[in-house]
Enzyme design. Structure first.
Site: not given
Ligand SMILES: Cc1cc2nc3c(=O)[nH]c(=O)nc-3n(C[C@H](O)[C@H](O)[C@H](O)COP(=O)(O)OP(=O)(O)OC[C@H]3O[C@@H](n4cnc5c(N)ncnc54)[C@H](O)[C@@H]3O)c2cc1C
Length: 392
Positions: A144-145, A137, A140-141, A251, A276, A391, A371
């Site tokens: 993410g990134s 884990g 979080e909501p 990764r 085909r 960043f 990831e």
């Molecule tokens: C099926 C699935 C399984 C997963 N499993 C896990 C797990 O086991 N454990 C876990 O912890 N997480 C897990 N994740 C979460 C995953 O790692 C996140 O979804 C991912 O890191 C992206 O975060 P976010 O969805 O909040 O997108 P966001 O961070 O909100 O990003 C949205 C968009 O903005 C872009 N962006 C963000 N910041 C920047 C920046 N500085 N410059 C340019 N562009 C930017 C991103 O590239 C993306 O296109 C999982 C996700 C999925 C879909």
């Protein structure tokens, strides 16, 4: 689904770079995927269910902790064997590979690397055998990134920690017995905590309505005043570098895994192109279709070389996080592009569950996002080559 006639492409005789042990490990995984994964996986993906009956088989091919030492129940293999196992599993399905990646690199690895001896002995053998499944884990909501912003936190209550917060998008969450959870202490420093199913206030609601990784269970982790025993804190590393170290390992496995998905799409499209008939010819005789196949095998070969070289660097202990990031980004992007092209080559049949391509294509949309998204990995390489941090 069609019978599994998969034949792995090896255009540059890369088998010559592998040891006998590598080939043995890979072939065992390949056979197991053919026997126990491909015949059932389309059904499970359609039902959006993880096939729990394959857990023993995953443990049997060494997919849970391939590089964890034998004394802790791992397979004691090198990094190239680890990569090859991931390649073969993802040839079957990225969701199944995700389950294995999480168990190995995101649960067993931090316990092995950052845990104490008591934690290693308690958790690793059970995780290696699949008796216990784990999840990781970090996301979080609202973070993410940018996981460093996380708000999940714990307080020192004297004889235990009190954990509060929520994680989302967590692979394996709905059925995991053990969760490695990243949370901030009262000083705002990130630590790893081992949370077990059954602890009061801990719940793992499943995430539904996914169009991707449907054969992998995804959920949330909710912590509502969860009392975590003090001995469950991972003592040997803290700060954001701790979870990022786990991501390096995962990764790396994804860089290999994506090759498996790409190989399966290429192999399917190649076979279909010879069978085909349109305009009285096999479609493989048309130049436009040959261009697609030629580009696919070229990109697969380049990705294989990248992954193999990275494996050598990992075995030497010299691979950098930025090198791993590049391979993850390149190989997943390559696989997704190949899946899209291969799907077109099958025409209408390309969208059918009779073939694996559309499932791979949809799965890879998650793999290119988790990831570290594709764009975040571009920024990691950008930072590495310029020294300038995009960043901040
Ligand atoms: C099926 C699935 C399984 C997963 N499993 C896990 C797990 O086991 N454990 C876990 O912890 N997480 C897990 N994740 C979460 C995953 O790692 C996140 O979804 C991912 O890191 C992206 O975060 P976010 O969805 O909040 O997108 P966001 O961070 O909100 O990003 C949205 C968009 O903005 C872009 N962006 C963000 N910041 C920047 C920046 N500085 N410059 C340019 N562009 C930017 C991103 O590239 C993306 O296109 C999982 C996700 C999925 C879909």
């Amino acid at each position: 689904m069609k019978p599994d006639l998969f034949e792995a492409p090896d255009y540059y005789n890369l088998d010559e770079l592998l040891t006998d042990e590598h080939k043995l490990v890979r072939d065992a995984a390949r056979e197991w995927v053919k026997r126990d994964v491909t015949p059932i996986i389309e059904d499970y993906a359609q039902k959006a269910e993880f096939p729990t009956q394959i857990i023993d088989g995953l443990a049997g091919i060494g997919a849970f902790g391939p590089y964890i030492p034998l004394e802790y129940g791992g397979a004691g293999l090198d990094q190239i064997s680890y990569g090859l196992i991931m390649q073969e599993i993802e040839r079957g399905d990225s969701g199944v590979r995700s389950t294995a990646s999480v168990q190995s690199s995101l649960v067993m690895y931090p316990i092995f690397k950052y845990g104490n001896e008591a934690q290693r002995k308690k958790y690793l053998p059970k995780l290696a055998s699949g008796e216990w499944m784990g999840c990781f884990g970090l996301t979080e909501p609202d973070y993410g990134s940018n996981p460093g912003g996380m708000v999940t936190n714990f307080k020192d209550m004297g004889d235990h920690y009190l954990l509060n917060g929520a994680k989302m998008w967590i692979s394996n969450a709905p059925f995991a017995q053990v969760a490695v959870v990243w949370a901030k202490n009262e000083e705002g420093r990130i630590h790893g905590l081992i949370v077990e199913r059954g602890m009061e206030g801990f719940s793992t609601p499943e995430t539904h309505n996914k169009w991707s990784l449907r054969a992998s269970a995804t959920g949330e982790l909710i912590f509502d005043n969860v009392k975590v025993p003090k001995e469950n804190l991972l003592p040997n590393k803290s700060g954001l570098g701790a979870p990022l170290g786990c991501l390096d390992s995962a990764r790396y496995g994804i860089a290999w895994g994506a090759i498996g998905a790409a190989m399966d799409c290429y192999d399917t499209a190649l076979r279909y192109s010879k069978e085909r008939i349109q305009f009285d010819k096999p479609i493989g005789q048309f130049q436009l279709q040959q261009k697609k196949l030629a580009e696919m095998i070229t990109e697969i070969t380049k990705a294989q070389l990248l992954a193999w070289r990275l494996g050598v660097l990992r075995n030497n202990g010299t691979a950098t996080s930025a090198q791993i990031s590049m391979a993850k980004r390149n190989n997943v992007d390559m696989a997704l592009k190949i899946a899209r092209e291969a799907r077109q080559m099958l025409g209408g049949m390309g969208i059918s569950g009779e073939f694996s391509i559309m499932r791979h294509m949809m799965n890879l949309e998650s793999v290119i996002t988790y990831e570290g998204t594709h764009d975040i990995h571009l920024l990691i390489t950008g930072l590495d080559v310029t020294g300038l941090n995009a960043f901040k």
